[in-house]
Write an enzyme that holds these catalytic residues in place. Structure first.
Site, PDB file in Angstrom:
ATOM      1  N   MET A  40       0.822  -1.213   0.000  1.00 37.18           N
ATOM      2  CA  MET A  40       0.000   0.000   0.000  1.00 37.18           C
ATOM      3  C   MET A  40       0.860   1.269   0.000  1.00 37.18           C
ATOM      4  SD  MET A  40      -2.980  -1.161   2.703  1.00 37.18           S
ATOM      5  CE  MET A  40      -3.986   0.302   2.431  1.00 37.18           C
ATOM      6  N   HIS A  41       0.185   2.401  -0.259  1.00 38.00           N
ATOM      7  CA  HIS A  41       0.686   3.765  -0.022  1.00 38.00           C
ATOM      8  C   HIS A  41       1.741   4.267  -1.002  1.00 38.00           C
ATOM      9  CE1 HIS A  41      -1.363   3.082   3.739  1.00 38.00           C
ATOM     10  NE2 HIS A  41      -0.435   2.290   4.201  1.00 38.00           N
TER      11      HIS A  41
ATOM     12  N   ASP B 111      -2.629  -4.876   0.383  1.00 39.01           N
ATOM     13  CA  ASP B 111      -2.171  -6.198   0.812  1.00 39.01           C
ATOM     14  C   ASP B 111      -2.854  -6.692   2.083  1.00 39.01           C
ATOM     15  OD1 ASP B 111      -0.862  -4.328   2.409  1.00 39.01           O
ATOM     16  OD2 ASP B 111       1.151  -4.987   1.884  1.00 39.01           O
TER      17      ASP B 111
END
Length: 495
Positions: free
Chosen positions: A82-83, A241
């Site tokens: 992520m991110h 995830d």
């Protein structure tokens, strides 16, 4: 031979992409893993090249499909780290290497968002406050430090969205992954116009939003031909995830809990309804099942053990390093470890925090250090667990997944530090398996993510806490809690 429908699950991790070929009954028929480089241009910075992700995925899928009737593949679903900030220009060319989830360069931008825009306003707009790993601070950093690159941005997306784009040509993102950008109005599942304005970007630069199980498109003709797949193969939006791993362990609907011990560590609590931690120590995100979840995330979990063994002890025999840690030693270690090798997110939100051993003496052994690392990660997850309990959430048991969960010793430590039973599932492939389940829903095999998880996820084992050991770990945890506050003011001085 009975023909069965096949699905590809992609787990786009930080160190490697793991690909799973799954049949319609949920059995994993084949797995492939492809590693790719991680770049650290400066201390605390962390980057990857999206081209490396795509190369790993494409050639990994070719390997996965070798000796398989590729005409049976119906869908693809991706769970991903992520991110990470992925930026494309007007030709859909990657502008710069992706700035990853565990990158700590954005402290000034985080301080600006939390202190000048204000935590209460951020929480109202996005259900979360700013953390260094989130995407919005990275955009602000790029605007300030790389204005020429920033001016070229045509599309902003997350790591697994880049894979979906390369598969389909569609710029897309799902709600669970978008929740971690600090750009999404999580409650109303739309881009926050105010947050986009604060970051100096437009809604046209953002990908189109989908539920995780929704089909975003089919394979582009050149990719289908390259992989030997039908261009009718459907690609679903996929998930971050942790949400994908939760689907893969059946943590969907109301009140489920999953602990993931991967590179990072997470405590994931699913809910049908939207809710926010008033102190914002836990993230409030959308879930891949169409509902919501609360999540505590620590930046270094199994990676702490990997670091100690690989870099300090110079071994990759992780199981061998744990052999001397017998049950009588549990809860009695005189060495403690703060697992903040990349700074920390939940619940302390401190990019300056660092990994620290405390309590070493002349009789400290190699296995004492290993044990301290395993226990330190468990204590740090307990910190988020305590926040969840303070919100009135009842967590009687939890699933556990990720590479670290394969260690029986670590599962025993976790069960007793938290004082709850920990369940392992038979098919423990985390985000990739969750991605395949989402693809099954998207292709119409199941009416909902809940129905798919109920049908496919089976328990393999349970680790139960021991009252005496739980009491010993309670005393140890109370000592652990005092270490970070005592060192907090020191960390910024030693950077």
């Amino acid at each position: 031979m009975v023909h069965t429908k096949l699905f590809i699950g992609i787990d786009l991790g930080t160190s490697a992409v793991k690909l799973s070929l799954v049949d319609e009954k949920g059995a994993i028929l084949k797995e492939v893993s492809r590693e790719y480089p991680l770049y650290f241009p400066q201390p605390g910075w962390s980057e990857q090249d999206p081209a490396d992700w795509w190369k790993g995925c494409f050639f990994g899928m070719k390997e996965l499909l070798a000796d398989v009737d590729a005409s049976l593949v119906e869908g693809i679903g991706c769970g991903g780290q992520m991110h990470g900030l992925v930026v494309l220009d007007e030709d859909d060319t990657v502008i710069r290497r992706a700035i990853l989830w565990n990158d700590g360069r954005t402290q000034a931008e985080v301080d600006y968002l939390n202190n000048e825009i204000g935590k209460s306003k951020l929480s109202k707009l996005t259900a979360n406050i700013a953390f260094a790993g989130f995407t919005a601070p990275k955009i602000l950093w790029m605007r300030k430090n790389e204005p020429e690159n920033f001016a070229r941005i045509k599309k902003i997306m997350l790591p697994k969205d880049y894979i979906n784009y390369r598969l389909t040509g569609v710029h897309c993102c799902d709600y669970s992954d978008a929740s971690g950008m600090l750009l999404l109005d999580v409650q109303h599942k739309c881009w926050s116009k105010k947050m986009l304005e604060i970051c100096g970007v437009t809604e046209e630069q953002m990908p189109r939003l989908f539920e995780s199980y929704q089909v975003v498109g089919t394979l582009s003709p050149d990719v289908a031909e390259g992989l030997g797949l039908s261009p009718c193969v459907r690609v679903v939006a996929g998930a971050g995830d942790n949400a994908a791993a939760a689907v893969g362990t059946g943590v969907v609907g109301e009140g489920g809990c999953n602990i993931s011990l991967g590179t990072s560590g997470t405590l994931f609590i699913s809910s049908k309804n939207f809710g926010v931690d008033p102190n914002n120590a836990l993230h409030a995100f959308a879930h891949a099942d169409g509902g919501y979840h609360l999540m505590g995330c620590m930046l270094s979990a199994a990676s702490c053990n990997k670091w100690l063994c690989d870099e300090v002890l110079k071994t990759t025999d992780y199981a061998g390093e744990q052999k001397d840690i017998t049950e009588d030693k549990l809860g009695r270690n005189h060495v403690f470890f703060l697992p903040y090798l990349m700074g920390e997110r939940s619940p302390i939100n401190d990019v300056n925090a660092r990994g620290t051993f405390v309590g070493m003496t002349m009789d400290t052994t190699r296995s004492d250090l290993v044990q301290a690392v395993l226990e330190g990660v468990a204590f740090a997850i307990r910190d988020s667990f305590e926040v969840a309990k303070s919100l009135g959430l009842n967590i009687p048991r939890s699933m556990v997944c990720g590479g670290g969960a394969k260690s029986p010793l670590w599962r025993t430590i976790f069960a007793n530090v938290l004082g709850i039973p920990l369940d392992m599932v038979k098919t423990e492939q985390g985000p990739g398996y969750g991605g395949a389940i989402l693809a099954m829903v998207g292709c119409g095999l199941y009416p909902s993510v809940q129905a798919a998880a109920d049908a496919l996820v089976e328990l393999a084992s349970t680790t139960f806490p021991d009252p005496e050991l739980t009491a010993r770990y309670e005393a140890q945890y109370q000592k652990f809690r005092k270490i970070y506050p005592a060192l907090k003011s020191v960390f910024p001085e030693i950077q």
